[in-house]
Enzyme design. Structure first.
Site, PDB file in Angstrom:
ATOM      1  N   TYR A 186      29.638  51.988  -4.697  1.00  0.00           N
ATOM      2  CA  TYR A 186      29.873  50.669  -4.102  1.00  0.00           C
ATOM      3  C   TYR A 186      31.091  50.693  -3.187  1.00  0.00           C
ATOM      4  CZ  TYR A 186      31.617  45.895  -3.712  1.00  0.00           C
ATOM      5  OH  TYR A 186      32.120  44.716  -3.222  1.00  0.00           O
ATOM      6  N   ASP A 235      15.410  40.397   7.315  1.00  0.00           N
ATOM      7  CA  ASP A 235      15.519  41.598   6.495  1.00  0.00           C
ATOM      8  C   ASP A 235      16.474  42.572   7.180  1.00  0.00           C
ATOM      9  OD1 ASP A 235      15.273  43.796   4.911  1.00  0.00           O
ATOM     10  OD2 ASP A 235      13.129  44.106   5.241  1.00  0.00           O
ATOM     11  N   ALA A 242      25.610  41.747   1.055  1.00  0.00           N
ATOM     12  CA  ALA A 242      26.167  42.973   0.484  1.00  0.00           C
ATOM     13  C   ALA A 242      25.427  43.336  -0.788  1.00  0.00           C
ATOM     14  CB  ALA A 242      27.655  42.814   0.184  1.00  0.00           C
ATOM     15  N   TYR A 243      25.423  44.609  -1.075  1.00  0.00           N
ATOM     16  CA  TYR A 243      24.974  45.097  -2.387  1.00  0.00           C
ATOM     17  C   TYR A 243      26.217  45.129  -3.262  1.00  0.00           C
ATOM     18  CZ  TYR A 243      22.705  48.071  -5.890  1.00  0.00           C
ATOM     19  OH  TYR A 243      22.165  48.568  -7.062  1.00  0.00           O
ATOM     20  N   ASP A 251      38.358  44.679  -2.029  1.00  0.00           N
ATOM     21  CA  ASP A 251      39.558  45.357  -2.531  1.00  0.00           C
ATOM     22  C   ASP A 251      39.231  46.723  -3.138  1.00  0.00           C
ATOM     23  OD1 ASP A 251      38.162  43.862  -4.562  1.00  0.00           O
ATOM     24  OD2 ASP A 251      39.818  44.259  -5.924  1.00  0.00           O
ATOM     25  N   LYS A 267      31.049  50.308   0.963  1.00  0.00           N
ATOM     26  CA  LYS A 267      31.723  49.184   1.607  1.00  0.00           C
ATOM     27  C   LYS A 267      32.716  49.675   2.658  1.00  0.00           C
ATOM     28  CE  LYS A 267      31.412  45.420   1.132  1.00  0.00           C
ATOM     29  NZ  LYS A 267      30.546  44.480   1.907  1.00  0.00           N
ATOM     30  N   GLY A 313      24.203  34.195  -1.014  1.00  0.00           N
ATOM     31  CA  GLY A 313      25.334  34.664  -1.805  1.00  0.00           C
ATOM     32  C   GLY A 313      26.392  33.599  -1.960  1.00  0.00           C
ATOM     33  N   GLN A 314      27.424  33.911  -2.711  1.00  0.00           N
ATOM     34  CA  GLN A 314      28.462  32.928  -3.011  1.00  0.00           C
ATOM     35  C   GLN A 314      29.182  32.449  -1.754  1.00  0.00           C
ATOM     36  OE1 GLN A 314      30.486  33.452  -7.175  1.00  0.00           O
ATOM     37  NE2 GLN A 314      30.438  35.463  -6.221  1.00  0.00           N
TER      38      GLN A 314
END
Length: 289
Positions: free
Chosen positions: A127, A38, A62-63, A104, A131, A11-12
């Site tokens: 989502y 996994d 994360a999804y 956020d 979270k 991811g980023q």
């Protein structure tokens, strides 16, 4: 040397940590994407922790497909809640901190002052709810867990608003962008540096009592419209940006109208300096053609 597990390494933020890892030679990073670990497999997590001796874990997995989560709630919950619980348990078993990234989106309240960590949450959509539920699992299952809520993350890798605007701005004469959602962008490199500074401080004084939820985004405030305008101005792209309201761009999942984060707590707890969002945007765009 302290060995640190970084999950969600493709991811980023995971890639940003890898990019600046050389600046933190006291840590030996183990970068794990889903092919290596996994997170949906509880036994795999336990086995992975038994085969390594970690001193900390940074969960970047994360999804994040906000709209898709509305129809893919089972997978969103598995990644954003169940996997976090498994990681928190594994970290707790060996008494190490878990630094978990959140969003956020847990705030969806009608206010016009920056959110503080203790403000009421009001997640809207799958989502956001998953979270927040993942945060609770992390904090309840490991007393050494820390949660960092962030916003509008972008980088020079992966899929994000900045790269999308560059692609569309160069192929179109005009774009419509929402102007009534307010927040602050977060350059993944800046967030990665903040996380690793926190790890340094935890290593120096592991027994010190600290808050467990923090906010991090770049300084300043803007709308998505302002963000797009800045991208085009910096890169000299002659695409007209037309401001529109959220109601003119309906999506399956609702977005927070105002999600500016107050960063006072993280700045007073740790030696972190947070750059202005437009300065960091310029740094990111220097890496992009």
């Amino acid at each position: 040397m302290s060995k640190v597990l970084v999950t969600g390494s493709n991811g980023q933020v995971g890639q940003a940590i890898a990019y600046i890892a050389h600046q933190f030679p006291e840590f030996d990073f183990v970068f794990a994407d889903r092919t290596i670990l996994d997170l949906a497999d509880t036994e795999a997590i336990a086995s992975f922790f038994k085969s390594h001796t970690f001193s900390a874990c940074i969960n970047c997995a994360a999804y994040t497909a906000v709209d898709q989560a509305e129809t893919d709630s089972a997978l969103a919950r598995k990644v954003n809640v169940d996997a976090v619980a498994s990681l928190a348990k594994a970290c707790n078993d060996i008494d190490i901190p878990l630094i978990h990234l959140s969003t956020d989106y847990v705030y969806h309240n009608q206010q016009n002052t920056p959110f503080k960590e203790g403000d009421l949450t009001n997640p809207q959509g799958v989502y956001a709810q998953t979270k927040l539920d993942g945060e609770k699992e992390a904090l309840e299952l490991n007393p050494k867990s820390m949660v960092i809520r962030t916003s509008w993350v972008y980088s020079f890798v992966g899929n994000n608003f900045v790269k999308t605007m560059l692609r569309l701005g160069r192929s179109r004469d005009q774009l419509t962008v929402i102007f009534d959602q307010i927040g602050s962008p977060t350059f993944a490199i800046d967030l990665a540096e903040a996380i690793l500074i926190i790890l340094q401080e935890l290593k120096k004084n592991p027994s010190k009592d600290r808050p467990r939820i923090y906010h991090y985004s770049n300084e300043g405030v803007c709308s998505w419209y302002d963000f797009a305008q800045a991208i085009f101005e910096i890169k000299n792209i002659s695409c007209q940006v037309v401001p529109i309201e959220t109601k003119d761009y309906p999506t399956p999942a609702s977005r927070p109208p105002f999600s500016l984060l107050n960063k006072a707590l993280i700045k007073t707890t740790f030696p972190i300096e947070i750059p202005y969002w437009k300065d960091s945007l310029k740094k990111c765009l220097n890496h992009l053609d």
